[in-house]
Design an enzyme around this catalytic site. Structure first.
Site, PDB file in Angstrom:
ATOM      1  N   GLY A 169      42.297  35.548  39.862  1.00  0.00           N
ATOM      2  CA  GLY A 169      43.612  36.154  39.650  1.00  0.00           C
ATOM      3  C   GLY A 169      44.229  36.586  40.959  1.00  0.00           C
ATOM      4  O   GLY A 169      43.767  36.182  42.033  1.00  0.00           O
ATOM      5  N   ASN A 170      45.273  37.386  40.893  1.00  0.00           N
ATOM      6  CA  ASN A 170      45.870  37.950  42.110  1.00  0.00           C
ATOM      7  C   ASN A 170      46.454  39.323  41.781  1.00  0.00           C
ATOM      8  O   ASN A 170      46.467  39.736  40.621  1.00  0.00           O
ATOM      9  CB  ASN A 170      46.905  36.989  42.716  1.00  0.00           C
TER      10      ASN A 170
END
Ligand code: CTP
Length: 232
Positions: A42-43
């Site tokens: 993810g980020n």
């Protein structure tokens, strides 16, 4: 009585005539790319900037399809149809589906550029030695909308750059067939993913470059929507 009626009507934001009855597509938030049933790539995107743009458009009378990646933000604007997605592939699919109907598209999501080549059906067990994860490229939503775009549609992208910012953003603007691009620099204090503030520069398709002060994302959204209005 007349005075109080006037006061009443002035206190509500009058919908912009240029924007009301328009339709928009907005992407926001991160994407999560599954590795196995319990892990993902993810980020740190919070979705705040994209949701602020969706709200600002909606407040000015635009019917918005908001394609939102995993985010805790509550969306409760009657002019927003919020479609919650997880992966880049899902965000791509919904964006392509909804773009036909849109007069305006603003792609503010921080979409993963790579996704695991194989997703394990069961939790991957640890083993000795180095673990290698193979990744394949995701589809570039902004680029694909740029290809599909008609001359009546307005397409706005974002760029997050750390060096050669203006040059890189200008390249993206042309390559992806955008009307304008919003540049965020990670070199600016208070600008970026986890903050409530942002500092942007807008580059447009007539080679205008406009720098804005650091301000609340809600105010930044107004600047971006004002720029959109200038095209209509
Ligand atoms: N974007 C997208 N789909 C992707 C990747 C990015 O729609 N698969 C959009 C983002 O929403 C943003 C813009 O593309 O509007 C720029 O994303 P950015 O990550 O800055 O640039 P990239 O095009 O991915 O290029 P690079 O990684 O080389 O900086």
């Amino acid at each position: 009585l007349e005075l109080s009626l006037n006061l009443l009507s002035n206190s509500k934001k009058a919908p912009s005539t240029k924007l009301s009855k328009k339709k928009a597509l907005v992407t926001a938030g991160p994407t999560f790319e599954a590795i196995d049933p319990v892990r993902f790539i993810g980020n740190h995107s919070s979705g705040k900037m994209g949701v602020a743009i969706a709200n600002e458009l909606a407040d000015r009378g635009v019917a918005v399809d908001l394609i939102l990646g995993p985010s805790d933000i509550e969306v409760s604007n009657k002019n927003i149809n919020c479609i919650r997605v997880t992966s880049a592939a899902e965000m791509h699919q919904y964006s392509m589906d909804r773009f036909n109907d849109a007069d305006i598209a603003v792609l503010a999501a921080a979409v993963a550029d790579y996704t695991p080549k194989n997703v394990s059906n069961s939790k991957i067990k640890k083993a000795n030695g180095i673990m290698t994860l193979e990744l394949t490229k995701t589809k570039d939503i902004l680029k694909d909308l740029g290809k599909a775009k008609t001359k009546d549609q307005l397409l706005v992208g974002f760029a997050l750059e750390t060096n050669n910012e203006l040059e890189n953003a200008s390249k993206k603007l042309k390559e992806k067939n955008l009307n304008f691009i919003v540049l965020n620099s990670l070199n600016d204090d208070g600008a970026g993913f986890e903050f409530d503030t942002n500092k942007i520069t807008i580059l447009d398709d007539s080679n205008n470059v406009e720098k804005f002060e650091l301000k609340a994302k809600i105010e930044v959204a107004k600047d971006i929507v004002d720029k959109i209005t200038s095209y209509l």
